[in-house]
Design a protein around this motif. Structure first.
Motif, PDB file in Angstrom:
ATOM      1  N   MET A  45       0.856  -1.170   0.000  1.00 30.82           N
ATOM      2  CA  MET A  45       0.000   0.000   0.000  1.00 30.82           C
ATOM      3  C   MET A  45       0.901   1.233   0.000  1.00 30.82           C
ATOM      4  SD  MET A  45      -2.819   1.222   2.857  1.00 30.82           S
ATOM      5  CE  MET A  45      -3.967  -0.049   2.456  1.00 30.82           C
ATOM      6  N   ASN A  46       0.649   2.140  -0.919  1.00 32.99           N
ATOM      7  CA  ASN A  46       1.411   3.384  -0.940  1.00 32.99           C
ATOM      8  C   ASN A  46       0.620   4.483  -0.218  1.00 32.99           C
ATOM      9  OD1 ASN A  46      -0.462   4.547  -2.765  1.00 32.99           O
ATOM     10  ND2 ASN A  46       0.712   3.821  -4.527  1.00 32.99           N
ATOM     11  N   LYS A  47       1.177   5.670  -0.173  1.00 32.84           N
ATOM     12  CA  LYS A  47       0.560   6.769   0.575  1.00 32.84           C
ATOM     13  C   LYS A  47      -0.818   7.130   0.025  1.00 32.84           C
ATOM     14  CE  LYS A  47       1.581  11.439   2.178  1.00 32.84           C
ATOM     15  NZ  LYS A  47       2.572  12.520   2.131  1.00 32.84           N
ATOM     16  N   GLN A  48      -0.974   7.190  -1.287  1.00 32.24           N
ATOM     17  CA  GLN A  48      -2.267   7.558  -1.861  1.00 32.24           C
ATOM     18  C   GLN A  48      -3.322   6.504  -1.563  1.00 32.24           C
ATOM     19  OE1 GLN A  48      -3.068  10.611  -3.282  1.00 32.24           O
ATOM     20  NE2 GLN A  48      -5.088   9.756  -2.887  1.00 32.24           N
ATOM     21  N   GLU A  49      -2.940   5.244  -1.618  1.00 35.07           N
ATOM     22  CA  GLU A  49      -3.879   4.175  -1.272  1.00 35.07           C
ATOM     23  C   GLU A  49      -4.286   4.262   0.198  1.00 35.07           C
ATOM     24  OE1 GLU A  49      -2.323   0.868  -4.526  1.00 35.07           O
ATOM     25  OE2 GLU A  49      -1.452   0.901  -2.517  1.00 35.07           O
ATOM     26  N   LEU A  50      -3.332   4.590   1.061  1.00 38.79           N
ATOM     27  CA  LEU A  50      -3.637   4.784   2.483  1.00 38.79           C
ATOM     28  C   LEU A  50      -4.643   5.910   2.662  1.00 38.79           C
ATOM     29  CD1 LEU A  50      -3.071   4.207   5.506  1.00 38.79           C
ATOM     30  CD2 LEU A  50      -1.193   5.856   5.344  1.00 38.79           C
TER      31      LEU A  50
END
Length: 92
Positions: free
Chosen positions: A1-6
């Motif tokens: 999970m990357n920052k945007q997905e978070l």
């Protein structure tokens, strides 16, 4: 999970806009970064703690040439997972 997905997941969970959630998450990351950079510790009970560590100077080898080289001392960031986090990861 990357920052945007978070950001997307948290925004959906709490019913806030992605922009507001992104600003909040960035603010939390900035506070943790600033506190650890100043030598402090950030403890999030149940999740873990972030702190600063030290790596001593040492002699290493250049993998390409095999020549010895000095590796300077450095500050590092340590994360220690909390019990609840460890238990969640190890749950069947």
């Amino acid at each position: 999970m990357n920052k945007q997905e978070l950001i997307d997941v948290v925004a959906a969970d709490i019913g806030e806009s992605k922009a507001a959630t992104g600003e909040t998450i960035q603010a939390v990351l900035d506070v943790i970064t600033r506190a650890v950079a100043e030598g402090g510790t950030v403890q999030l009970v149940g999740f873990g703690s972030f702190s600063q560590g030290q790596r001593v100077a040492r002699t290493g080898r250049n993998p390409a040439t095999g020549a010895e080289m000095q590796i300077a001392a450095a500050k590092t960031v340590k994360f220690t997972a909390g019990k609840a986090f460890k238990d969640a990861v190890n749950a069947p």
